[in-house]
Design an enzyme around this catalytic site. Sequence first.
Site, PDB file in Angstrom:
ATOM      1  N   GLY A   8       0.827  -1.218   0.000  1.00  0.00           N
ATOM      2  CA  GLY A   8       0.000   0.000   0.000  1.00  0.00           C
ATOM      3  C   GLY A   8       0.851   1.254   0.000  1.00  0.00           C
ATOM      4  N   ALA A   9       1.837   1.293  -0.908  1.00  0.00           N
ATOM      5  CA  ALA A   9       2.844   2.370  -0.852  1.00  0.00           C
ATOM      6  C   ALA A   9       2.653   3.441  -1.917  1.00  0.00           C
ATOM      7  CB  ALA A   9       4.243   1.760  -0.939  1.00  0.00           C
ATOM      8  N   SER A  10       1.446   3.519  -2.486  1.00  0.00           N
ATOM      9  CA  SER A  10       1.244   4.526  -3.536  1.00  0.00           C
ATOM     10  C   SER A  10       0.952   5.902  -2.944  1.00  0.00           C
ATOM     11  CB  SER A  10       0.110   4.093  -4.471  1.00  0.00           C
ATOM     12  OG  SER A  10      -1.078   3.912  -3.734  1.00  0.00           O
ATOM     13  N   ASP A  62      -3.441  -6.962  -5.034  1.00  0.00           N
ATOM     14  CA  ASP A  62      -4.431  -6.759  -3.976  1.00  0.00           C
ATOM     15  C   ASP A  62      -3.993  -7.657  -2.821  1.00  0.00           C
ATOM     16  OD1 ASP A  62      -6.553  -6.899  -2.244  1.00  0.00           O
ATOM     17  OD2 ASP A  62      -8.084  -7.154  -3.796  1.00  0.00           O
ATOM     18  N   SER A 141      -2.335   0.116  14.873  1.00  0.00           N
ATOM     19  CA  SER A 141      -2.948   1.424  15.137  1.00  0.00           C
ATOM     20  C   SER A 141      -3.255   1.519  16.629  1.00  0.00           C
ATOM     21  CB  SER A 141      -4.261   1.532  14.355  1.00  0.00           C
ATOM     22  OG  SER A 141      -5.035   2.617  14.828  1.00  0.00           O
ATOM     23  N   TYR A 154     -12.169  -2.206  12.177  1.00  0.00           N
ATOM     24  CA  TYR A 154     -10.786  -1.711  12.061  1.00  0.00           C
ATOM     25  C   TYR A 154      -9.973  -2.089  13.315  1.00  0.00           C
ATOM     26  CZ  TYR A 154      -7.035   1.744  11.200  1.00  0.00           C
ATOM     27  OH  TYR A 154      -5.825   2.368  10.980  1.00  0.00           O
ATOM     28  N   ALA A 156     -10.541  -4.496  15.397  1.00  0.00           N
ATOM     29  CA  ALA A 156     -10.345  -5.959  15.415  1.00  0.00           C
ATOM     30  C   ALA A 156      -9.148  -6.332  14.549  1.00  0.00           C
ATOM     31  CB  ALA A 156     -11.600  -6.668  14.904  1.00  0.00           C
ATOM     32  N   LYS A 158      -6.633  -4.454  13.624  1.00  0.00           N
ATOM     33  CA  LYS A 158      -5.366  -3.897  14.107  1.00  0.00           C
ATOM     34  C   LYS A 158      -4.904  -4.574  15.404  1.00  0.00           C
ATOM     35  CE  LYS A 158      -4.662  -0.977  10.751  1.00  0.00           C
ATOM     36  NZ  LYS A 158      -3.542  -1.168   9.817  1.00  0.00           N
ATOM     37  N   ILE A 187      -2.445  10.544  12.256  1.00  0.00           N
ATOM     38  CA  ILE A 187      -1.375  10.939  11.335  1.00  0.00           C
ATOM     39  C   ILE A 187      -1.994  11.640  10.126  1.00  0.00           C
ATOM     40  CG2 ILE A 187       0.656  10.114  10.035  1.00  0.00           C
ATOM     41  CD1 ILE A 187       0.705   9.492  13.111  1.00  0.00           C
TER      42      ILE A 187
HETATM   43  P1  NAP Z   1      -3.948   5.749   3.013  1.00  0.00           P
HETATM   44  O1  NAP Z   1      -3.395   7.079   2.663  1.00  0.00           O
HETATM   45  O2  NAP Z   1      -5.375   5.462   2.719  1.00  0.00           O
HETATM   46  O3  NAP Z   1      -2.996   4.627   2.368  1.00  0.00           O
HETATM   47  C1  NAP Z   1      -3.294   3.264   2.440  1.00  0.00           C
HETATM   48  C2  NAP Z   1      -2.773   2.612   1.181  1.00  0.00           C
HETATM   49  O4  NAP Z   1      -3.080   1.204   1.195  1.00  0.00           O
HETATM   50  C3  NAP Z   1      -3.429   3.198  -0.075  1.00  0.00           C
HETATM   51  O5  NAP Z   1      -2.460   3.423  -1.042  1.00  0.00           O
HETATM   52  C4  NAP Z   1      -4.390   2.095  -0.458  1.00  0.00           C
HETATM   53  O6  NAP Z   1      -4.766   2.090  -1.824  1.00  0.00           O
HETATM   54  C5  NAP Z   1      -3.594   0.871  -0.095  1.00  0.00           C
HETATM   55  N1  NAP Z   1      -4.451  -0.308  -0.113  1.00  0.00           N
HETATM   56  C6  NAP Z   1      -5.711  -0.416   0.351  1.00  0.00           C
HETATM   57  N2  NAP Z   1      -6.181  -1.655   0.118  1.00  0.00           N
HETATM   58  C7  NAP Z   1      -5.205  -2.331  -0.519  1.00  0.00           C
HETATM   59  C8  NAP Z   1      -5.100  -3.644  -1.042  1.00  0.00           C
HETATM   60  N3  NAP Z   1      -6.109  -4.513  -0.923  1.00  0.00           N
HETATM   61  N4  NAP Z   1      -3.954  -4.013  -1.666  1.00  0.00           N
HETATM   62  C9  NAP Z   1      -2.927  -3.145  -1.790  1.00  0.00           C
HETATM   63  N5  NAP Z   1      -2.969  -1.877  -1.306  1.00  0.00           N
HETATM   64  C10 NAP Z   1      -4.096  -1.483  -0.682  1.00  0.00           C
HETATM   65  O7  NAP Z   1      -3.759   5.470   4.571  1.00  0.00           O
HETATM   66  P2  NAP Z   1      -2.556   5.808   5.561  1.00  0.00           P
HETATM   67  O8  NAP Z   1      -3.084   6.775   6.536  1.00  0.00           O
HETATM   68  O9  NAP Z   1      -1.299   6.111   4.845  1.00  0.00           O
HETATM   69  O10 NAP Z   1      -2.450   4.405   6.309  1.00  0.00           O
HETATM   70  C11 NAP Z   1      -1.384   3.498   6.149  1.00  0.00           C
HETATM   71  C12 NAP Z   1      -1.475   2.461   7.262  1.00  0.00           C
HETATM   72  O11 NAP Z   1      -1.364   3.134   8.517  1.00  0.00           O
HETATM   73  C13 NAP Z   1      -2.808   1.718   7.280  1.00  0.00           C
HETATM   74  O12 NAP Z   1      -2.601   0.375   7.625  1.00  0.00           O
HETATM   75  C14 NAP Z   1      -3.571   2.427   8.388  1.00  0.00           C
HETATM   76  O13 NAP Z   1      -4.536   1.598   8.973  1.00  0.00           O
HETATM   77  C15 NAP Z   1      -2.445   2.762   9.336  1.00  0.00           C
HETATM   78  N6  NAP Z   1      -2.748   3.853  10.262  1.00  0.00           N
HETATM   79  C16 NAP Z   1      -2.990   5.105   9.799  1.00  0.00           C
HETATM   80  C17 NAP Z   1      -3.283   6.114  10.719  1.00  0.00           C
HETATM   81  C18 NAP Z   1      -3.555   7.535  10.298  1.00  0.00           C
HETATM   82  O14 NAP Z   1      -3.879   8.356  11.164  1.00  0.00           O
HETATM   83  N7  NAP Z   1      -3.413   7.887   9.051  1.00  0.00           N
HETATM   84  C19 NAP Z   1      -3.328   5.829  12.095  1.00  0.00           C
HETATM   85  C20 NAP Z   1      -3.073   4.523  12.508  1.00  0.00           C
HETATM   86  C21 NAP Z   1      -2.772   3.543  11.589  1.00  0.00           C
HETATM   87  P3  NAP Z   1      -6.191   2.789  -2.196  1.00  0.00           P
HETATM   88  O15 NAP Z   1      -5.930   4.248  -2.088  1.00  0.00           O
HETATM   89  O16 NAP Z   1      -6.458   2.330  -3.598  1.00  0.00           O
HETATM   90  O17 NAP Z   1      -7.206   2.281  -1.221  1.00  0.00           O
END
Ligand code: NAP
Length: 246
Positions: A8-10, A62, A141, A154, A156, A158, A187
Amino acid sequence: MATAIITGASQGIGACIAKRLAKDGFDVVINHYPSDSDKEKALAVAEECRAFGVKAEYYSADVSKFADCENMVKQVKADFGTIDALVNNAGITKDSLLARMTEEAYDTVIAVNQKSVYNMMKNVCSVMMKQKHGSIVNVSSVAGLYGNAGQVNYSASKSAIIGMTKSVAKEYGRKNIRCNAVAPGLIRTPMTDVLSDDLKAKMLEAVALRRYGEPEEIASVVSFLVSENSSYITGQVIEISGGLSM
Ligand code: NAP
Protein backbone atom coordinates in the site's frame (compact mmCIF):
# COMPACT_ATOMS: atom_id res chain seq x y z
CA MET A 1 21.94 -4.31 -1.66
CA ALA A 2 19.09 -5.08 0.76
CA THR A 3 15.49 -5.10 -0.50
CA ALA A 4 12.36 -3.87 1.28
CA ILE A 5 8.73 -4.51 0.28
CA ILE A 6 6.20 -1.92 1.39
CA THR A 7 2.52 -2.73 0.85
CA GLY A 8 0.00 0.00 0.00
CA ALA A 9 2.84 2.37 -0.85
CA SER A 10 1.24 4.53 -3.54
CA GLN A 11 0.36 7.27 -1.03
CA GLY A 12 0.27 8.31 2.63
CA ILE A 13 2.41 6.54 5.21
CA GLY A 14 3.41 3.72 2.83
CA ALA A 15 4.80 6.12 0.20
CA CYS A 16 6.69 7.97 2.91
CA ILE A 17 8.17 4.72 4.28
CA ALA A 18 9.26 3.69 0.77
CA LYS A 19 11.08 7.00 0.28
CA ARG A 20 12.70 6.83 3.72
CA LEU A 21 13.96 3.26 3.18
CA ALA A 22 15.27 4.27 -0.27
CA LYS A 23 17.12 7.14 1.41
CA ASP A 24 18.51 4.59 3.89
CA GLY A 25 19.91 2.60 0.92
CA PHE A 26 17.29 -0.13 0.49
CA ASP A 27 16.16 -1.20 -2.96
CA VAL A 28 12.41 -0.76 -2.65
CA VAL A 29 9.34 -2.65 -3.85
CA ILE A 30 6.34 -0.33 -3.97
CA ASN A 31 3.17 -2.39 -3.83
CA HIS A 32 -0.02 -0.72 -5.00
CA TYR A 33 -3.66 -1.73 -5.27
CA PRO A 34 -4.49 -2.83 -8.87
CA SER A 35 -6.08 0.37 -10.18
CA ASP A 36 -4.87 2.85 -12.82
CA SER A 37 -4.79 5.79 -10.43
CA ASP A 38 -2.79 3.86 -7.81
CA LYS A 39 -0.37 2.71 -10.52
CA GLU A 40 0.22 6.33 -11.57
CA LYS A 41 0.91 7.31 -7.97
CA ALA A 42 3.19 4.29 -7.40
CA LEU A 43 5.16 5.18 -10.53
CA ALA A 44 5.78 8.68 -9.12
CA VAL A 45 6.85 7.23 -5.74
CA ALA A 46 9.26 4.85 -7.52
CA GLU A 47 10.82 7.78 -9.39
CA GLU A 48 11.32 9.69 -6.13
CA CYS A 49 12.94 6.61 -4.59
CA ARG A 50 15.30 6.16 -7.56
CA ALA A 51 16.60 9.68 -6.94
CA PHE A 52 18.41 8.17 -3.93
CA GLY A 53 20.38 5.92 -6.29
CA VAL A 54 18.58 2.68 -5.44
CA LYS A 55 16.47 0.27 -7.47
CA ALA A 56 12.74 0.93 -7.10
CA GLU A 57 9.91 -0.89 -8.86
CA TYR A 58 6.13 -0.91 -8.38
CA TYR A 59 4.07 -4.09 -8.25
CA SER A 60 0.33 -4.31 -8.56
CA ALA A 61 -1.28 -6.72 -6.08
CA ASP A 62 -4.43 -6.76 -3.98
CA VAL A 63 -2.84 -7.85 -0.71
CA SER A 64 -6.14 -9.19 0.61
CA LYS A 65 -5.76 -11.99 -1.98
CA PHE A 66 -3.31 -14.80 -1.20
CA ALA A 67 -2.57 -15.58 -4.86
CA ASP A 68 -1.72 -11.93 -5.61
CA CYS A 69 0.76 -11.90 -2.71
CA GLU A 70 2.27 -15.25 -3.69
CA ASN A 71 2.83 -14.05 -7.27
CA MET A 72 4.23 -10.70 -6.19
CA VAL A 73 6.70 -12.24 -3.72
CA LYS A 74 7.88 -14.77 -6.35
CA GLN A 75 8.36 -11.96 -8.87
CA VAL A 76 10.20 -9.75 -6.38
CA LYS A 77 12.54 -12.61 -5.42
CA ALA A 78 13.28 -13.18 -9.11
CA ASP A 79 13.80 -9.46 -9.83
CA PHE A 80 15.68 -8.41 -6.69
CA GLY A 81 17.35 -11.62 -5.44
CA THR A 82 16.66 -11.09 -1.72
CA ILE A 83 13.84 -9.82 0.51
CA ASP A 84 15.35 -8.35 3.66
CA ALA A 85 12.52 -6.21 5.02
CA LEU A 86 8.75 -6.33 4.78
CA VAL A 87 6.47 -3.50 5.87
CA ASN A 88 2.80 -4.49 5.99
CA ASN A 89 1.27 -1.05 5.65
CA ALA A 90 -1.79 -1.42 3.36
CA GLY A 91 -4.99 -0.63 5.19
CA ILE A 92 -8.50 0.75 4.84
CA THR A 93 -11.34 1.95 7.05
CA LYS A 94 -15.07 1.38 6.68
CA ASP A 95 -16.28 3.06 9.85
CA SER A 96 -19.70 2.97 11.45
CA LEU A 97 -21.19 2.12 14.81
CA LEU A 98 -21.66 -1.62 15.34
CA ALA A 99 -25.44 -1.30 15.08
CA ARG A 100 -25.06 -0.04 11.51
CA MET A 101 -21.96 -1.98 10.47
CA THR A 102 -22.70 -4.34 7.59
CA GLU A 103 -21.18 -7.79 7.36
CA GLU A 104 -19.54 -6.67 4.10
CA ALA A 105 -17.86 -3.71 5.87
CA TYR A 106 -16.60 -6.03 8.59
CA ASP A 107 -15.30 -8.74 6.26
CA THR A 108 -13.65 -6.33 3.81
CA VAL A 109 -11.68 -4.51 6.50
CA ILE A 110 -10.55 -7.79 8.06
CA ALA A 111 -9.46 -9.10 4.63
CA VAL A 112 -7.48 -5.99 3.65
CA ASN A 113 -5.97 -5.09 7.03
CA GLN A 114 -5.48 -8.50 8.67
CA LYS A 115 -5.59 -11.36 6.17
CA SER A 116 -3.13 -9.39 4.02
CA VAL A 117 -0.58 -9.59 6.82
CA TYR A 118 -0.92 -13.39 6.87
CA ASN A 119 -0.71 -13.49 3.04
CA MET A 120 2.50 -11.45 2.95
CA MET A 121 4.25 -12.94 6.01
CA LYS A 122 3.51 -16.51 4.92
CA ASN A 123 5.15 -15.93 1.53
CA VAL A 124 7.99 -13.65 2.65
CA CYS A 125 9.01 -15.67 5.74
CA SER A 126 9.88 -18.69 3.62
CA VAL A 127 12.28 -16.50 1.60
CA MET A 128 13.72 -14.92 4.77
CA MET A 129 14.17 -18.37 6.38
CA LYS A 130 16.42 -19.48 3.53
CA GLN A 131 18.38 -16.23 3.82
CA LYS A 132 18.58 -16.69 7.62
CA HIS A 133 17.68 -13.08 8.26
CA GLY A 134 14.89 -10.55 7.83
CA SER A 135 12.89 -7.85 9.57
CA ILE A 136 9.12 -7.39 9.38
CA VAL A 137 7.18 -4.34 10.55
CA ASN A 138 3.39 -4.49 10.73
CA VAL A 139 1.45 -1.25 10.79
CA SER A 140 -1.20 -1.55 13.52
CA SER A 141 -2.95 1.42 15.14
CA VAL A 142 -3.85 2.90 18.50
CA ALA A 143 -7.34 1.61 17.63
CA GLY A 144 -5.90 -1.90 17.94
CA LEU A 145 -4.54 -1.10 21.41
CA TYR A 146 -7.42 0.86 22.94
CA GLY A 147 -10.41 0.41 20.60
CA ASN A 148 -12.34 3.23 18.99
CA ALA A 149 -16.09 3.88 18.78
CA GLY A 150 -17.19 3.34 15.18
CA GLN A 151 -14.27 1.07 14.38
CA VAL A 152 -15.15 -2.44 15.57
CA ASN A 153 -13.91 -3.88 12.26
CA TYR A 154 -10.79 -1.71 12.06
CA SER A 155 -9.76 -2.19 15.71
CA ALA A 156 -10.34 -5.96 15.42
CA SER A 157 -7.98 -6.07 12.43
CA LYS A 158 -5.37 -3.90 14.11
CA SER A 159 -5.46 -5.86 17.42
CA ALA A 160 -5.08 -9.09 15.46
CA ILE A 161 -1.96 -7.73 13.78
CA ILE A 162 -0.39 -7.28 17.21
CA GLY A 163 -1.06 -10.92 18.13
CA MET A 164 0.28 -12.06 14.76
CA THR A 165 3.41 -9.94 15.22
CA LYS A 166 4.20 -11.51 18.60
CA SER A 167 3.49 -15.05 17.34
CA VAL A 168 5.75 -14.64 14.31
CA ALA A 169 8.47 -13.10 16.51
CA LYS A 170 8.32 -16.23 18.71
CA GLU A 171 8.19 -18.67 15.78
CA TYR A 172 10.96 -17.11 13.69
CA GLY A 173 13.34 -15.58 16.25
CA ARG A 174 15.61 -18.63 16.10
CA LYS A 175 15.82 -18.10 12.33
CA ASN A 176 17.11 -14.53 12.87
CA ILE A 177 13.85 -13.02 11.60
CA ARG A 178 12.52 -10.16 13.70
CA CYS A 179 8.89 -9.02 13.68
CA ASN A 180 7.62 -5.81 15.28
CA ALA A 181 4.61 -3.54 15.00
CA VAL A 182 4.03 0.19 15.07
CA ALA A 183 0.78 1.67 16.35
CA PRO A 184 0.30 5.15 14.89
CA GLY A 185 -2.16 7.64 16.37
CA LEU A 186 -3.64 10.50 14.37
CA ILE A 187 -1.37 10.94 11.34
CA ARG A 188 -1.87 13.48 8.54
CA THR A 189 -2.69 11.35 5.44
CA PRO A 190 -5.53 10.91 2.90
CA MET A 191 -7.05 8.39 5.38
CA THR A 192 -7.55 11.05 8.07
CA ASP A 193 -8.27 13.96 5.69
CA VAL A 194 -11.82 12.65 5.36
CA LEU A 195 -12.61 12.90 9.11
CA SER A 196 -14.85 15.80 10.15
CA ASP A 197 -13.16 18.87 11.69
CA ASP A 198 -15.20 18.31 14.88
CA LEU A 199 -13.97 14.75 15.27
CA LYS A 200 -10.36 15.74 14.52
CA ALA A 201 -10.48 18.52 17.13
CA LYS A 202 -11.93 16.12 19.72
CA MET A 203 -9.27 13.51 18.98
CA LEU A 204 -6.46 16.08 19.21
CA GLU A 205 -7.57 17.04 22.72
CA ALA A 206 -6.39 13.62 23.88
CA VAL A 207 -2.95 13.99 22.26
CA ALA A 208 -0.29 15.31 24.68
CA LEU A 209 1.64 17.00 21.84
CA ARG A 210 -1.65 18.61 20.61
CA ARG A 211 -0.85 18.08 16.94
CA TYR A 212 -1.10 15.50 14.18
CA GLY A 213 1.77 13.17 13.53
CA GLU A 214 3.39 13.38 10.11
CA PRO A 215 3.97 10.28 7.92
CA GLU A 216 7.73 10.96 8.21
CA GLU A 217 7.44 10.38 11.96
CA ILE A 218 6.15 6.85 11.30
CA ALA A 219 8.74 6.25 8.58
CA SER A 220 11.64 7.11 10.91
CA VAL A 221 10.55 4.47 13.45
CA VAL A 222 10.06 1.88 10.68
CA SER A 223 13.54 2.78 9.40
CA PHE A 224 14.93 2.02 12.87
CA LEU A 225 13.00 -1.26 13.17
CA VAL A 226 14.22 -2.66 9.84
CA SER A 227 17.81 -1.58 10.53
CA GLU A 228 20.54 -3.27 12.54
CA ASN A 229 20.13 -0.48 15.12
CA SER A 230 17.19 -2.50 16.48
CA SER A 231 18.91 -5.90 16.21
CA TYR A 232 17.79 -7.04 19.71
CA ILE A 233 14.17 -5.86 19.41
CA THR A 234 11.45 -8.29 18.33
CA GLY A 235 7.79 -8.91 19.14
CA GLN A 236 7.29 -5.31 20.27
CA VAL A 237 4.65 -2.71 19.54
CA ILE A 238 5.85 0.88 19.36
CA GLU A 239 3.10 3.45 19.80
CA ILE A 240 3.66 6.62 17.74
CA SER A 241 0.81 8.82 18.87
CA GLY A 242 2.20 12.03 20.35
CA GLY A 243 1.37 10.77 23.82
CA LEU A 244 -2.22 9.63 23.32
CA SER A 245 -1.77 7.31 26.29
CA MET A 246 0.92 6.94 28.92
P1 NAP B 1 -3.95 5.75 3.01
O1 NAP B 1 -3.40 7.08 2.66
O2 NAP B 1 -5.37 5.46 2.72
O3 NAP B 1 -3.00 4.63 2.37
C1 NAP B 1 -3.29 3.26 2.44
C2 NAP B 1 -2.77 2.61 1.18
O4 NAP B 1 -3.08 1.20 1.20
C3 NAP B 1 -3.43 3.20 -0.07
O5 NAP B 1 -2.46 3.42 -1.04
C4 NAP B 1 -4.39 2.10 -0.46
O6 NAP B 1 -4.77 2.09 -1.82
C5 NAP B 1 -3.59 0.87 -0.09
N1 NAP B 1 -4.45 -0.31 -0.11
C6 NAP B 1 -5.71 -0.42 0.35
N2 NAP B 1 -6.18 -1.66 0.12
C7 NAP B 1 -5.20 -2.33 -0.52
C8 NAP B 1 -5.10 -3.64 -1.04
N3 NAP B 1 -6.11 -4.51 -0.92
N4 NAP B 1 -3.95 -4.01 -1.67
C9 NAP B 1 -2.93 -3.15 -1.79
N5 NAP B 1 -2.97 -1.88 -1.31
C10 NAP B 1 -4.10 -1.48 -0.68
O7 NAP B 1 -3.76 5.47 4.57
P2 NAP B 1 -2.56 5.81 5.56
O8 NAP B 1 -3.08 6.77 6.54
O9 NAP B 1 -1.30 6.11 4.84
O10 NAP B 1 -2.45 4.41 6.31
C11 NAP B 1 -1.38 3.50 6.15
C12 NAP B 1 -1.47 2.46 7.26
O11 NAP B 1 -1.36 3.13 8.52
C13 NAP B 1 -2.81 1.72 7.28
O12 NAP B 1 -2.60 0.37 7.62
C14 NAP B 1 -3.57 2.43 8.39
O13 NAP B 1 -4.54 1.60 8.97
C15 NAP B 1 -2.45 2.76 9.34
N6 NAP B 1 -2.75 3.85 10.26
C16 NAP B 1 -2.99 5.10 9.80
C17 NAP B 1 -3.28 6.11 10.72
C18 NAP B 1 -3.56 7.53 10.30
O14 NAP B 1 -3.88 8.36 11.16
N7 NAP B 1 -3.41 7.89 9.05
C19 NAP B 1 -3.33 5.83 12.09
C20 NAP B 1 -3.07 4.52 12.51
C21 NAP B 1 -2.77 3.54 11.59
P3 NAP B 1 -6.19 2.79 -2.20
O15 NAP B 1 -5.93 4.25 -2.09
O16 NAP B 1 -6.46 2.33 -3.60
O17 NAP B 1 -7.21 2.28 -1.22
